[in-house]
Design an enzyme around this catalytic site. Structure first.
Site, PDB file in Angstrom:
ATOM      1  N   CYS A   2       0.035  12.466  17.093  1.00 49.74           N
ATOM      2  CA  CYS A   2       0.717  12.952  15.899  1.00 49.74           C
ATOM      3  C   CYS A   2       2.225  12.932  16.154  1.00 49.74           C
ATOM      4  O   CYS A   2       2.676  13.026  17.290  1.00 49.74           O
ATOM      5  CB  CYS A   2       0.303  14.372  15.605  1.00 49.74           C
ATOM      6  N   ARG A  27       3.251   5.400  17.185  1.00 50.88           N
ATOM      7  CA  ARG A  27       2.424   6.304  17.990  1.00 50.88           C
ATOM      8  C   ARG A  27       0.988   6.348  17.494  1.00 50.88           C
ATOM      9  O   ARG A  27       0.110   6.839  18.191  1.00 50.88           O
ATOM     10  CB  ARG A  27       3.018   7.716  17.951  1.00 50.88           C
ATOM     11  N   TRP A  74      -2.811  12.178  13.500  1.00 47.91           N
ATOM     12  CA  TRP A  74      -3.896  11.400  14.105  1.00 47.91           C
ATOM     13  C   TRP A  74      -5.041  12.390  14.226  1.00 47.91           C
ATOM     14  O   TRP A  74      -4.968  13.351  14.993  1.00 47.91           O
ATOM     15  CB  TRP A  74      -3.440  10.901  15.466  1.00 47.91           C
ATOM     16  N   ASN A 100       1.614  19.445  16.500  1.00 47.50           N
ATOM     17  CA  ASN A 100       0.996  18.479  17.414  1.00 47.50           C
ATOM     18  C   ASN A 100       0.248  19.288  18.450  1.00 47.50           C
ATOM     19  O   ASN A 100       0.811  20.244  18.994  1.00 47.50           O
ATOM     20  CB  ASN A 100       2.050  17.653  18.161  1.00 47.50           C
ATOM     21  N   GLY A 101      -0.974  18.895  18.752  1.00 50.55           N
ATOM     22  CA  GLY A 101      -1.709  19.603  19.792  1.00 50.55           C
ATOM     23  C   GLY A 101      -2.974  20.205  19.241  1.00 50.55           C
ATOM     24  O   GLY A 101      -3.527  19.727  18.241  1.00 50.55           O
ATOM     25  N   GLU A 499      -6.934  -5.916  32.671  1.00 46.97           N
ATOM     26  CA  GLU A 499      -5.847  -5.765  31.708  1.00 46.97           C
ATOM     27  C   GLU A 499      -5.985  -6.787  30.567  1.00 46.97           C
ATOM     28  O   GLU A 499      -5.764  -6.454  29.399  1.00 46.97           O
ATOM     29  CB  GLU A 499      -4.495  -5.910  32.437  1.00 46.97           C
ATOM     30  N   LYS A 503      -6.345  -5.634  26.681  1.00 51.18           N
ATOM     31  CA  LYS A 503      -5.421  -6.085  25.623  1.00 51.18           C
ATOM     32  C   LYS A 503      -6.214  -6.666  24.457  1.00 51.18           C
ATOM     33  O   LYS A 503      -5.931  -6.384  23.301  1.00 51.18           O
ATOM     34  CB  LYS A 503      -4.435  -7.154  26.124  1.00 51.18           C
ATOM     35  N   GLU A 506      -8.078  -3.933  22.481  1.00 57.31           N
ATOM     36  CA  GLU A 506      -7.190  -3.032  21.751  1.00 57.31           C
ATOM     37  C   GLU A 506      -6.680  -3.618  20.445  1.00 57.31           C
ATOM     38  O   GLU A 506      -6.627  -2.933  19.440  1.00 57.31           O
ATOM     39  CB  GLU A 506      -5.948  -2.711  22.607  1.00 57.31           C
ATOM     40  N   HIS A 522     -24.576 -10.195  39.915  1.00 62.13           N
ATOM     41  CA  HIS A 522     -25.358  -8.969  40.096  1.00 62.13           C
ATOM     42  C   HIS A 522     -25.710  -8.322  38.756  1.00 62.13           C
ATOM     43  O   HIS A 522     -26.051  -7.148  38.708  1.00 62.13           O
ATOM     44  CB  HIS A 522     -24.604  -7.991  40.996  1.00 62.13           C
ATOM     45  N   LYS A 622       0.173   5.605  20.828  1.00 59.61           N
ATOM     46  CA  LYS A 622       1.040   5.179  21.933  1.00 59.61           C
ATOM     47  C   LYS A 622       1.111   6.238  23.038  1.00 59.61           C
ATOM     48  O   LYS A 622       1.095   5.906  24.212  1.00 59.61           O
ATOM     49  CB  LYS A 622       2.440   4.865  21.394  1.00 59.61           C
TER      50      LYS A 622
HETATM   51  C1  F6R Z   1      -2.954   0.071  26.746  1.00 61.59           C
HETATM   52  C2  F6R Z   1      -2.341   1.335  26.539  1.00 61.59           C
HETATM   53  C3  F6R Z   1      -3.055   2.566  26.994  1.00 61.59           C
HETATM   54  C4  F6R Z   1      -2.112   3.376  27.881  1.00 61.59           C
HETATM   55  C5  F6R Z   1      -2.744   4.721  28.271  1.00 61.59           C
HETATM   56  C6  F6R Z   1      -1.867   5.497  29.221  1.00 61.59           C
HETATM   57  O1  F6R Z   1      -2.251  -0.976  26.173  1.00 61.59           O
HETATM   58  O2  F6R Z   1      -1.256   1.398  26.048  1.00 61.59           O
HETATM   59  O3  F6R Z   1      -4.234   2.264  27.667  1.00 61.59           O
HETATM   60  O4  F6R Z   1      -1.837   2.603  29.017  1.00 61.59           O
HETATM   61  O5  F6R Z   1      -2.965   5.477  27.120  1.00 61.59           O
HETATM   62  O6  F6R Z   1      -0.620   5.729  28.663  1.00 61.59           O
HETATM   63  P1  F6R Z   1       0.618   6.160  29.557  1.00 61.59           P
HETATM   64  O7  F6R Z   1       0.944   5.018  30.431  1.00 61.59           O
HETATM   65  O8  F6R Z   1       1.692   6.493  28.579  1.00 61.59           O
HETATM   66  O9  F6R Z   1       0.174   7.346  30.361  1.00 61.59           O
END
Ligand code: F6R
Length: 627
Positions: A2, A27, A74, A100-101, A499, A503, A506, A522, A622
C-alpha cells in the site's frame, strides 16, 4: 505494498496527492482514494482498480482544499472493492485515515465500537482507527492527544496519516514499523510511504522512526514520541535526481532498467574498487573499498544470508562466491522461513540481509530476531549484521551494523533487474575483500577477477546491442500458446536459472520452474514434451559439459531447447540448441552477471508481446512491507 501520501500547504491538495499516488503505482495496488479537508468537511473520493478510475471520478469534483491524504491499497483485510479502499472515515465523517500495515487487534476494537453504536462501512482493519480517534476527540484537548490515546489501543505494525474536519490545519502521521518519510517545502509539507512520491516537490526529507508521531501544519513539523514528548529531529537533503524516476523514452520502466545495467555496474565499480591498488604496495590496503570494520570481518567462521525472492537468488550467488573465493562456509535462508526456524547459533557468524527495498517485512524481522537472540551471549556469539540494499535510507539501515549500498538508482519496475545485478556485484566486492583479508586466493587471481569485473559494462552493452532484436523475435514463439517453461543451470549459474524462471512467472504469468540441471532426471524430466521449452544456462567452465549433456537429455524428450552460452561455443551450441542466446566470453566466476541479461530480455519481450502490465504485474508489490 500500500502507498500513503499526505499534503498540507498552499497548492491544490488533490493534484499533489494524485500525482504522488501515480509515483507509488509501481509498488502494486488494487484500489485508491483521496480525502481532503475544506470548509469544515472531509471530501473523500475512492475507486477500485487503476488510478485512472480515481482520476475520472475526481474530474467531476471541484476542490480548493490545501490539505489531504491519499492511498493506494493492496488488499489484505477485505476484497479489493471501493468500500474497502482507503481513506476510511469515522462514522460521523469527521476523521479520515489511511493506513499501511495491519492492526492485529481490530476485531476486538470493532466489537467494542459496534456496542457503542458505531456503524462500519468496510471489512478492513483500518476503519477502527478513525472511529477510535473520533471517539477520543470528545475527551481530548487536541487531535494529537486523541491520536496518542488511539495508538495506545492498537496492536500490530502500522503507518497512519490522519486528517480531521475539526482540525483543518493539521495532518498527523504515525509510524509503527512500515516506513514513512516527511518532506519539507516552502510553506508546504508532505508525508509518504516512499520518498519517490514527493521527490518532484522536495528533496529535503526526514525519515520518521518507529514510535514517532509527526504533526504537520502550515507553519512547520513537530515530532513527538507515542507518550507525547516533543523530539528534536532534523531533515536532510537528498542528492537524488527526479529524472531518475522518468521512463526516458522506453516503453516500460523494466526495459529502461535492463538497459541501465552497464551504467549501474560502472557505478558500483567506481564506488568500491580501489583504483590505486597494487598487490605489492601495502598488505593492509584492500583492493576493495567497502569500509567494513575488522569487528565485522575478522575471525569469521560462518556467513548466513537472509533474503526473499530475487534477492535470495543474488544471495545464492553470494554463497558460491563467499565459499569458493573467500573460503567461508555460508548458508542462505528465506527470511520468511528463518524467522520461525532459526538455525543453531554458530560463533563468529556474519549475518547478511539482502533487500533491494530495505523494507521487506520478513527480512527486517529475521534480522531483528537474529540481533535479539544473540544479544546477551558472549562476544564471539553476538550478532554482526550487514545489509545489502539499494535504499540506504530505508529501515534495514537502522538495524544492521553496516550497509553496502548497491547504488543502482531507483528501480520502478516491480520485477527486479538492475538491482539484482547490483546485488551480485556487491557479493563480488565482499568476497574479494574477505578473500584478500583472509588470503584465500592469490593477489594475481584477485587482479584477474577485478579485471574481469571491469569488462562487464561493455559486455552487457554487447548483449543489449546484438541480442535485442533476436530475443524479441524469439519471444513471439512463446507469447501465445506456451504454458510452461523449464530453466536449468548448474553451479554459479543455477541461481540464474531460478532468476530467469521467476522473471518469466512474475511478468508473463507463464508457469516456469528452475532446476539444477543434474536434478532433471530425478523427477522433473517427466514433465518434458514438445510443448515445454527448456532454457539451459550453459556458460563455459567447470560444469559446461555436464549442462550440455543434461540439455541433450531434454532434447531427446522433444523439448525445444534454448541455450544461453558464449560466442566461442557457437558451433557446439548450434548443434545442441534450437535457439541460442549469445553472451561474450567470460570467466565462469563472473558469468552470472552476463547470463542473466538475455533471460531478463526474454521475459520482458514475452510479457510485452502479450500486452501485459510489465511494470505492475498482477498481485505483486515492489516492497512487501507486510508479512
Ligand atoms: C522479483 C522481486 C521480488 C523481490 C522480493 C524481495 O522480481 O522483485 O521477488 O526480490 O520481494 O524484495 P527486496 O529485495 O526489496 O527485499
Amino acid at each position: 505494498m500500500c502507498g500513503i501520501v499526505g499534503y498540507i500547504g498552499t497548492q491544490s491538495a488533490t493534484d499533489i496527492l494524485v500525482s504522488g499516488l501515480e509515483r507509488l503505482e509501481y509498488r502494486g495496488y488494487d484500489s485508491a482514494g483521496v480525502a481532503t479537508v475544506e470548509e469544515g468537511q472531509i471530501n473523500c473520493v475512492k475507486a477500485k482498480g487503476k488510478l485512472s478510475n480515481l482520476r475520472q471520478k475526481l474530474e467531476h469534483t471541484i476542490s480548493q482544499a490545501q490539505i489531504g491524504i491519499g492511498h493506494t491499497r493492496w488488499a489484505t483485510h477485505g476484497k479489493p472493492e471501493e468500500h474497502n479502499a482507503h481513506p476510511h472515515l469515522s462514522s460521523e465523517m469527521s476523521v479520515a485515515v489511511v493506513q499501511n500495515g495491519i492492526i492485529e487487534n481490530y476485531l476486538e476494537i470493532k466489537e467494542e465500537l459496534i456496542a457503542k453504536g458505531i456503524e462500519f462501512r468496510s471489512e478492513t482493519d483500518t476503519e477502527v482507527v478513525p472511529n477510535l480517534i473520533a471517539h477520543f476527540l470528545t475527551s481530548s484537548n487536541s487531535l494529537l492527544e486523541a491520536v496518542q490515546k488511539t495508538i495506545a489501543r492498537l496492536e500490530g505494525a502500522f503507518a497512519l496519516a490522519i486528517v480531521s474536519a475539526e482540525h483543518p490545519y493539521e495532518l498527523l502521521v504515525v509510524r509503527q514499523q512500515p516506513p514513512l518519510v516527511l518532506g519539507f517545502g516552502q510553506g508546504e509539507f508532505f508525508c509518504a510511504s516512499d520518498m519517490t512520491a514527493i521527490l518532484p516537490y522536495t528533496r529535503t526529507i526526514l525519515n520518521l522512526e518507529n514510535g514517532e508521531i509527526a504533526r504537520l501544519t502550515p507553519l512547520g513539523v513537530e515530532i513527538y514520541n507515542f507518550t507525547g514528548d516533543r523530539l528534536s529531529r532534523f531533515p536532510r537533503t537528498l542528492d537524488w535526481n527526479p529524472i531518475q524516476v522518468e521512463k526516458q523514452g522506453f516503453r516500460h520502466y523494466m526495459l529502461k532498467e535492463i538497459y541501465e545495467q552497464p551504467a549501474v555496474v560502472r557505478n558500483c565499480l567506481d564506488n568500491y574498487i580501489n583504483l590505486n591498488w597494487h598487490a605489492q604496495d601495502n598488505p593492509d590496503y584492500s583492493p576493495i573499498n567497502l569500509g567494513l570494520s575488522p569487528n565485522l570481518t575478522d575471525n569469521l567462521e560462518h556467513v548466513q544470508i537472509l533474503a526473499c525472492g530475487t534477492s535470495w537468488h543474488a544471495a545464492l550467488i553470494g554463497k558460491y562466491l563467499l565459499e569458493q573465493v573467500a573460503g567461508i562456509p555460508t548458508t542462505v535462508d528465506y527470511a520468511s522461513e528463518f524467522r520461525y526456524s532459526p538455525k543453531p547459533i554458530i560463533p563468529h557468524t556474519l549475518t547478511i540481509g539482502v533487500t533491494q527495498s530495505g523494507e521487506t517485512a520478513d527480512t527486517i524481522a529475521a534480522l531483528e530476531s537474529e540481533r535479539a537472540r544473540r544479544a546477551d551471549l558472549e562476544p564471539r556469539l553476538q550478532a554482526k549484521l550487514l545489509g545489502i540494499t539499494n535504499r540506504s535510507e530505508s529501515t534495514i539501515s537502522q538495524i544492521v551494523d553496516r550497509i553496502i549500498d548497491t547504488h543502482a538508482g531507483i528501480e520502478i519496475g516491480v520485477a527486479a533487474t538492475k538491482t539484482f545485478t547490483a546485488q551480485v556485484m556487491s557479493f563480488y566486492f565482499l568476497s574479494l575483500d574477505l578473500a584478500y583479508r583472509r588470503q584465500t586466493i592469490s593477489h594475481s587471481r584477485i587482479e584477474e577477477i577485478i579485471e574481469g569485473l571491469r569488462h562487464i559494462p561493455s559486455q552487457i552493452e554487447t548483449i543489449l546491442d546484438t541480442q535485442a532484436d533476436y530475443i524479441e523475435e524469439l519471444a513471439h514463439d512463446f507469447a501465445t500458446e506456451t504454458e510452461d517453461f523449464i530453466f536449468i543451470g548448474r553451479g554459479i549459474n543455477f541461481p540464474i536459472a531460478l532468476e530467469g524462471a521467476l522473471k518469466l512467472k512474475e511478468i508473463s504469468y507463464i508457469h516456469a520452474e528452475a532446476y539444477p540441471a543434474g536434478e532433471m532426471k530425478h523427477g522433473p524430466i517427466a514433465l518434458l514434451d514438445n510443448k515445454v521449452p527448456v532454457v539451459a544456462v550453459a556458460m563455459p567452465g567447470s560444469v559446461y559439459e555436464k549442462v550440455i549433456s543434461n540439455a541433450q537429455e531434454a532434447k531427446a524428450r522433444d523439448a525445444r531447447l534454448i541455450g544461453v552460452t558464449t560466442a566461442m561455443n557457437a558451433i557446439e551450441a548450434a548443434h545442441t540448441f534450437n535457439d541460442v542466446l549469445t553472451v561474450p566470453e567470460v570467466d565462469e566466476l563472473i558469468s552470472p552477471v552476463l547470463s542473466v541479461i538475455p533471460l531478463q530480455m526474454l521475459s520482458y519481450h514475452i510479457a510485452a508481446i502479450k500486452g501485459l502490465d510489465v511494470d505492475q504485474p498482477r498481485n505483486l508489490a515492489k516492497s512487501v512491507t507486510v508479512e
